[in-house]
Design a protein around this motif. Structure first.
Motif, PDB file in Angstrom:
ATOM      1  N   ALA B 335       0.818  -1.315   0.073  1.00 35.68           N
ATOM      2  CA  ALA B 335      -0.046   0.216  -0.108  1.00 35.68           C
ATOM      3  C   ALA B 335       1.047   1.430  -0.024  1.00 35.68           C
ATOM      4  O   ALA B 335       0.302   2.613  -0.407  1.00 35.68           O
ATOM      5  CB  ALA B 335      -0.668   0.404   1.528  1.00 35.68           C
ATOM      6  N   LEU B 336       2.329   0.982   0.371  1.00 41.10           N
ATOM      7  CA  LEU B 336       3.433   2.343   1.013  1.00 41.10           C
ATOM      8  C   LEU B 336       2.804   3.451  -0.630  1.00 41.10           C
ATOM      9  O   LEU B 336       3.289   2.804  -1.585  1.00 41.10           O
ATOM     10  CB  LEU B 336       4.337   1.871   1.067  1.00 41.10           C
ATOM     11  CG  LEU B 336       5.172   2.929   1.574  1.00 41.10           C
ATOM     12  CD1 LEU B 336       4.366   3.445   3.110  1.00 41.10           C
ATOM     13  CD2 LEU B 336       6.793   2.493   2.000  1.00 41.10           C
ATOM     14  N   GLY B 337       2.757   4.551  -0.548  1.00 41.46           N
ATOM     15  CA  GLY B 337       2.520   5.137  -1.240  1.00 41.46           C
ATOM     16  C   GLY B 337       1.635   5.432  -2.859  1.00 41.46           C
ATOM     17  O   GLY B 337       0.929   6.767  -3.005  1.00 41.46           O
ATOM     18  N   ARG B 338       0.360   4.411  -2.632  1.00 43.52           N
ATOM     19  CA  ARG B 338      -0.998   4.413  -2.870  1.00 43.52           C
ATOM     20  C   ARG B 338      -1.946   3.950  -1.874  1.00 43.52           C
ATOM     21  O   ARG B 338      -2.324   4.154  -2.567  1.00 43.52           O
ATOM     22  CB  ARG B 338      -0.809   2.868  -3.781  1.00 43.52           C
ATOM     23  CG  ARG B 338      -0.164   3.384  -5.316  1.00 43.52           C
ATOM     24  CD  ARG B 338      -0.449   1.820  -5.769  1.00 43.52           C
ATOM     25  NE  ARG B 338       0.170   0.573  -5.209  1.00 43.52           N
ATOM     26  CZ  ARG B 338      -0.207  -0.250  -6.020  1.00 43.52           C
ATOM     27  NH1 ARG B 338      -1.096  -0.483  -7.370  1.00 43.52           N
ATOM     28  NH2 ARG B 338      -0.127  -1.772  -5.538  1.00 43.52           N
ATOM     29  N   HIS B 339      -1.383   4.348  -0.481  1.00 45.15           N
ATOM     30  CA  HIS B 339      -2.301   4.123   0.635  1.00 45.15           C
ATOM     31  C   HIS B 339      -3.752   5.332   0.798  1.00 45.15           C
ATOM     32  O   HIS B 339      -4.028   4.920   1.780  1.00 45.15           O
ATOM     33  CB  HIS B 339      -1.393   3.554   1.631  1.00 45.15           C
ATOM     34  CG  HIS B 339      -0.474   5.557   1.834  1.00 45.15           C
ATOM     35  ND1 HIS B 339       0.939   5.459   0.977  1.00 45.15           N
ATOM     36  CD2 HIS B 339      -1.132   6.603   3.339  1.00 45.15           C
ATOM     37  CE1 HIS B 339       0.984   6.887   1.890  1.00 45.15           C
ATOM     38  NE2 HIS B 339       0.283   7.364   2.534  1.00 45.15           N
ATOM     39  N   THR B 340      -3.514   6.603   0.197  1.00 40.80           N
ATOM     40  CA  THR B 340      -4.967   7.405  -0.050  1.00 40.80           C
ATOM     41  C   THR B 340      -5.388   6.978  -0.958  1.00 40.80           C
ATOM     42  O   THR B 340      -6.635   7.444  -0.631  1.00 40.80           O
ATOM     43  CB  THR B 340      -3.603   8.579  -0.313  1.00 40.80           C
ATOM     44  OG1 THR B 340      -3.596   8.470  -1.152  1.00 40.80           O
ATOM     45  CG2 THR B 340      -3.148   8.787   0.940  1.00 40.80           C
ATOM     46  N   ARG B 341      -5.930   5.681  -2.058  1.00 41.88           N
ATOM     47  CA  ARG B 341      -6.282   5.787  -3.125  1.00 41.88           C
ATOM     48  C   ARG B 341      -6.991   4.173  -2.881  1.00 41.88           C
ATOM     49  O   ARG B 341      -6.616   3.436  -1.675  1.00 41.88           O
ATOM     50  CB  ARG B 341      -5.813   5.594  -4.351  1.00 41.88           C
ATOM     51  CG  ARG B 341      -5.538   7.306  -4.785  1.00 41.88           C
ATOM     52  CD  ARG B 341      -4.660   7.433  -6.033  1.00 41.88           C
ATOM     53  NE  ARG B 341      -3.717   6.451  -5.678  1.00 41.88           N
ATOM     54  CZ  ARG B 341      -2.144   7.229  -6.438  1.00 41.88           C
ATOM     55  NH1 ARG B 341      -1.932   8.358  -5.808  1.00 41.88           N
ATOM     56  NH2 ARG B 341      -1.576   6.448  -6.872  1.00 41.88           N
ATOM     57  N   PRO B 342      -8.257   4.275  -3.515  1.00 39.70           N
ATOM     58  CA  PRO B 342      -8.722   2.703  -3.634  1.00 39.70           C
ATOM     59  C   PRO B 342      -7.691   1.906  -4.105  1.00 39.70           C
ATOM     60  O   PRO B 342      -7.142   1.797  -5.374  1.00 39.70           O
ATOM     61  CB  PRO B 342      -9.874   2.980  -4.185  1.00 39.70           C
ATOM     62  CG  PRO B 342     -10.310   4.315  -4.319  1.00 39.70           C
ATOM     63  CD  PRO B 342      -9.181   5.360  -3.990  1.00 39.70           C
ATOM     64  N   LYS B 346     -10.849   4.054   2.158  1.00 35.68           N
ATOM     65  CA  LYS B 346     -11.987   4.612   2.280  1.00 35.68           C
ATOM     66  C   LYS B 346     -11.831   5.495   2.817  1.00 35.68           C
ATOM     67  O   LYS B 346     -12.527   5.926   3.876  1.00 35.68           O
ATOM     68  CB  LYS B 346     -13.235   2.985   2.571  1.00 35.68           C
ATOM     69  CG  LYS B 346     -13.356   2.700   1.799  1.00 35.68           C
ATOM     70  CD  LYS B 346     -14.131   1.218   1.779  1.00 35.68           C
ATOM     71  CE  LYS B 346     -14.481   0.331   1.681  1.00 35.68           C
ATOM     72  NZ  LYS B 346     -14.971  -0.503   2.788  1.00 35.68           N
ATOM     73  N   GLY B 347     -12.029   6.812   2.197  1.00 36.50           N
ATOM     74  CA  GLY B 347     -11.521   8.399   2.672  1.00 36.50           C
ATOM     75  C   GLY B 347     -10.763   8.254   3.038  1.00 36.50           C
ATOM     76  O   GLY B 347     -10.033   7.500   3.195  1.00 36.50           O
ATOM     77  N   PRO B 348     -10.945   8.877   5.088  1.00 35.41           N
ATOM     78  CA  PRO B 348      -9.304   8.594   5.514  1.00 35.41           C
ATOM     79  C   PRO B 348      -9.122   7.539   6.404  1.00 35.41           C
ATOM     80  O   PRO B 348      -8.061   7.819   6.747  1.00 35.41           O
ATOM     81  CB  PRO B 348      -9.959   9.485   6.767  1.00 35.41           C
ATOM     82  CG  PRO B 348     -11.907   9.518   6.748  1.00 35.41           C
ATOM     83  CD  PRO B 348     -11.835   9.279   5.518  1.00 35.41           C
ATOM     84  N   TRP B 349      -9.586   6.354   6.043  1.00 33.94           N
ATOM     85  CA  TRP B 349      -9.615   4.702   6.734  1.00 33.94           C
ATOM     86  C   TRP B 349      -8.761   4.063   5.300  1.00 33.94           C
ATOM     87  O   TRP B 349      -9.361   3.844   4.472  1.00 33.94           O
ATOM     88  CB  TRP B 349     -11.425   4.709   6.942  1.00 33.94           C
ATOM     89  CG  TRP B 349     -11.580   5.304   8.156  1.00 33.94           C
ATOM     90  CD1 TRP B 349     -12.863   6.707   7.776  1.00 33.94           C
ATOM     91  CD2 TRP B 349     -11.835   5.521   9.375  1.00 33.94           C
ATOM     92  NE1 TRP B 349     -13.563   6.826   8.195  1.00 33.94           N
ATOM     93  CE2 TRP B 349     -12.923   6.422  10.458  1.00 33.94           C
ATOM     94  CE3 TRP B 349     -10.982   4.791  10.189  1.00 33.94           C
ATOM     95  CZ2 TRP B 349     -12.142   6.795  11.338  1.00 33.94           C
ATOM     96  CZ3 TRP B 349     -10.738   4.877  11.752  1.00 33.94           C
ATOM     97  CH2 TRP B 349     -11.893   6.109  12.139  1.00 33.94           C
TER      98      TRP B 349
END
Lengths: 371, 484
Positions: B335-342, B346-349
């Motif tokens: 997830a590292l580096g893409r952890h803000t996207r689906p 999901k939103g801030p979670w």
């Protein structure tokens, strides 16, 4: 053995070993029977005297000790969280004490000099304390981010600055409470009734809203760290700042915000002390709860919930420790137990190596505290 | 090697020069073979043994204590004492004597961090001589020196040889080697392939010996020629300059372009600006001058986050430092580096379910072992860690992929897999910029190659123009810069 359990064992074993060593010390200097009795007194003094209650004593033999324990545990939880949160982003916050002093002062000023309805006064005072602590920790955070000043050095120095600023000047000078009824008082003015943290078990026990507040804070920090994007980023920065930077994580912002949150926790600890028990900022805020936070966090393996459990345990010991004096045992033994447990936890790698030899453990090794 | 001569050892990166010298100095133990000194077989268990037998080494990176004085550094480890206390006066006298004997001009009381790099190197040499070194090994001594300092060093080396010392010089700068050495040993792939007298050879011949005669087979089969014309321009830089970690210019005006659907290789000897180029393109290092367009935006002021948003993927050289956090789990690293996207958020979670599913798919597709998303990354072997990195970066479907040394330290199977994945990405339209010190890897994968030397492009070759000898010469700067 599951990894999670394995991570907890060094702390549990360290505490048990510390308890054993102190028992032996009392047994050697006094009598073995006295040592056991002292430990029992400490227990009843911490969690309530259940045998007496079952023999028909009033409920206060339970609620009064529980209140004392909860009060101490709440403050220790918050200062422990302060150290643990900073640790998660890779910073060692030695400054919880100074941040707590600033928070306590802010709570005392908000409580005494601002008039608000009851439902708003307590939250406003808590918020003010959190912001004051955050700002004080933020100084160290900014120095680290922009000037490369190591946070261990800056937070230690800021502790002394806070002590001089608050105890030696503001509280005895500009913010000193007015004399009442011909009696000159030390410290700030008494806080208004609306700002007092409500007591939860009646007047016989000092258990107040600060205790559930501290538990809620711990839960919130844990959820934030493990379940949210920003919590994940914070942990990633703490475990590998350069990889986090390469992944596009704003490292400076994460460090700054985590440090501010650490300060806010310590500030809340000060508020709980002032709004819950002291009623004002006393002449001097003697208790080194901020420094205890370091031990609490490390014994709790820098985990928000681990720090909470460790704070609860030592809160009980501290509250119960006073009762040891009935048997001629000095009341500082709980602190000695805490200190020894910290010493043993510092040998975490030794514990893990001992445990590994017995079990076919996974290749993973423990997170080593950076100090 | 003979007493009183200056032997140079040259070879490409990874040819085994440094390993050989480390064996001589006792840092490595030979697996087999015999080391003889003055006709006696010797075995050095540690540098201490080697020093005792009169061998001294000056490392590429100096081993000096910057806050101590010259004299203190030189005597460190064998300090003169008087009544059990450090006798600094005698140290200064001894060091002055050594300097005088070999003709070095150094102030023994000067603090090392106030000295120039060239003087610091002299301190290293004096340190070795002070311990009675008869054989002096210098590993890439001129890499950090200015041309003037290099000339000065050449005089120092000749002076030592004239006094009967033996000097071993490790270098890949052919011109200076030819100017100073008596004999030159050429190493390639762990073997000494030639030994020539400096007077009897030319830089051209040496370069050919170092690179080989092109008789070796490529490590992997050549890629199918790209039938379609290269796509849109993804990256176009002009006059790019940037500063290296040591504060010196690392990129001195680079022009290059990468288009969609091609693999562009960067060939060069280590330390000629390739690493800095990759860092500039991924937002990790600011450029000091020049202009560039990267995926529809300017290159100057680029942050790592912007680079990712624009579609730059990065497989960095230093895996453990830059690419992964080994204390986190495999899925967290995915997830590292893409952890803000689906599907990672999901939103801030954090989206635990989405993250788990995607990680499972990737561990199967890339054959990551063990295929357990929850295990800490540090529990994986280096090859499997690299698979996680490659999987993550390619799964993000980058438009431009910056790849540095993607197969270093991997076994044969993993190398083939990584190469296949890079080609697959290229065929799907990704532009790949491949930096590798392994010339074979560059030639096997690339559609075009830029050659880097001292922060400049010294050659540009299309696939059908690949010529290892010519490339090798340009990598060593033995021809004037220019395009082929």
């Amino acid at each position: 053995m599951p990894e999670r359990v394995r991570q907890m064992l060094p702390s549990v074993l360290s505490v048990l070993l510390a308890l054993g060593v102190c028992w032996a010390l009392i047994a050697l200097t006094l009598e073995p029977g006295t040592a056991t009795d002292a430990y029992l007194q400490m227990l009843w003094g911490g969690i309530g005297n259940w045998p007496a209650y079952l023999d028909g004593a009033a409920a206060t033999v339970i609620t009064r000790p529980l209140g004392e324990s909860a009060m101490k545990a709440a403050i220790l939880t918050l200062t422990g969280l302060s150290v643990a949160v900073a640790f998660k982003v890779g910073l060692f916050n030695i400054g919880a004490q100074g941040q707590m002093l600033l928070g306590a002062l802010a709570a005392a000023v908000m409580g005494a000099q601002v008039s608000l309805p009851g439902v708003l006064h307590v939250p406003a005072a808590l918020l003010g304390a959190a912001l004051a602590g955050a700002a004080w920790a933020g100084i160290a955070g900014l120095l680290r981010i922009y000037r490369g000043v190591h946070e261990v050095i800056s937070t230690i120095m800021l502790n002394w600055v806070a002590l001089s600023l608050v105890d030696n000047w503001l509280v005895v000078g500009p913010l000193r409470g007015a004399a009442e009824g011909g009696q000159s008082i030390t410290g700030t003015a008494e806080i208004q009734a609306t700002a007092v943290l409500p007591r939860l078990l009646g007047e016989g026990s000092r258990l107040n809203l600060g205790f559930p507040l501290a538990l809620a804070a711990a839960l919130a920090v844990w959820v934030w760290l493990t379940r949210t994007r920003s919590g994940f980023e914070t942990r990633a920065v703490g475990l590998g700042a350069e990889a986090a930077r390469a992944a596009g994580i704003p490292v400076a912002r994460r460090m700054g915000l985590a440090m501010a949150l650490a300060g806010a926790m310590a500030g809340l600890a000060g508020a709980v002390l002032v709004l819950g028990t002291e009623g004002r900022y006393p002449g001097t805020l003697g208790a080194p709860y901020g420094f205890d936070g370091i031990a609490i966090a490390l014994i709790g393996n820098n985990h928000p919930l681990g720090a909470t459990v460790s704070a609860l345990f030592f809160g009980v010991l501290r509250a119960g420790g006073t009762r040891m004096q009935l048997l001629g045992v000095h009341k500082s033994f709980p602190e000695l137990i805490q200190g020894l447990a910290l010493l043993f936890v510092a040998g975490r790698m030794v514990w893990l190596a001992l445990l590994r030899r017995r079990n076919v453990a996974p290749a993973a090794s423990a997170e080593v505290p950076r100090a | 090697m003979r007493r009183g001569e200056l032997l140079a050892v040259v070879g490409e990166n990874g040819a085994g020069k440094s390993s050989l010298m480390n064996v001589l100095y006792g840092l490595y133990q030979p697996d087999s073979g015999v080391l003889s000194l003055d006709g006696q077989p010797v075995r050095f268990k540690s540098p201490r043994d080697a020093i005792a037998r009169g061998i001294g080494m000056v490392h590429q990176h100096f081993m000096l204590v910057p806050t101590l004085s010259v004299a203190e550094n030189v005597v460190l480890g064998r300090e003169p004492t008087r009544n059990g206390l450090l006798d600094l006066e005698r140290a200064v006298q001894e060091v002055s004597a050594t300097c005088a004997r070999f003709g070095f001009q150094l102030e023994p009381r000067a603090r090392v961090d106030t000295l120039s790099v060239g003087s610091q190197q002299k301190v290293e040499i004096v340190k070795a001589l002070h311990r009675g070194a008869q054989v002096l090994i210098l590993d890439e001594p001129t890499a950090v020196l200015t041309p003037q300092e290099s000339d000065e060093l050449a005089r120092v080396m000749r002076g030592l040889v004239a006094q009967g010392h033996t000097v071993v010089l490790i270098s890949h700068k052919l011109k200076e080697v030819l100017g100073v050495a008596d004999r030159i040993a050429v190493m390639r792939r762990g073997r000494c392939v030639a030994e020539v007298r400096a007077a009897d050879t030319t830089a051209e011949q040496l370069a050919a010996l170092m690179v080989g005669e092109g008789q070796r087979a490529p490590a992997t089969t050549s890629p199918p020629a790209v039938s379609q014309a290269p796509g849109e321009s993804l990256l176009n830089v002009r006059g790019l300059q940037a500063t290296g970690d040591n504060g010196r210019p690392a990129l001195r005006g680079v022009d290059l372009e990468v288009r969609a659907g091609e693999i562009v290789g960067i060939a060069g000897v280590d330390g000629n600006g390739q690493r800095e180029l990759a860092e500039v393109l991924t937002g990790l290092r600011p450029l000091t001058s020049g202009s560039g367009a990267l995926l529809g935006g300017p290159l100057s002021g680029l942050t790592p986050a912007q680079a990712r948003t624009r579609g730059v993927g990065h497989i960095p050289e230093d895996r453990l430092h830059r690419a992964v956090v080994k204390a986190l789990s495999v899925e967290e690293n995915v997830a590292l580096g893409r952890h803000t996207r689906p599907p990672f958020a999901k939103g801030p979670w954090i989206d635990f379910k989405g993250r788990r599913e995607r990680t499972r798919e990737l561990t199967v597709a890339y054959d990551v072992r063990p295929p357990d998303p929850e295990v800490a990354l540090r529990a994986l072997s280096g090859g499997n860690q690299q698979k996680v990195v490659v999987a993550r970066e390619l799964d993000a479907r980058p438009r431009l992929l910056v790849v540095v040394q993607p197969t270093r330290g991997l076994d044969v199977g993993a190398v083939a897999q990584v190469h296949a994945k890079l080609r697959e990405a290229r065929d799907q339209g990704t532009g790949v910029l491949l930096v590798s010190l392994d010339l074979e890897e560059v030639l096997a994968l690339s559609d075009r190659v830029y050659v880097f030397f001292e922060g400049r492009v010294t050659g540009h070759f299309l696939r059908h123009e690949f010529d290892e000898r010519e490339l090798g010469r340009r990598m060593l700067g033995t021809t004037e810069p220019g395009h082929a």
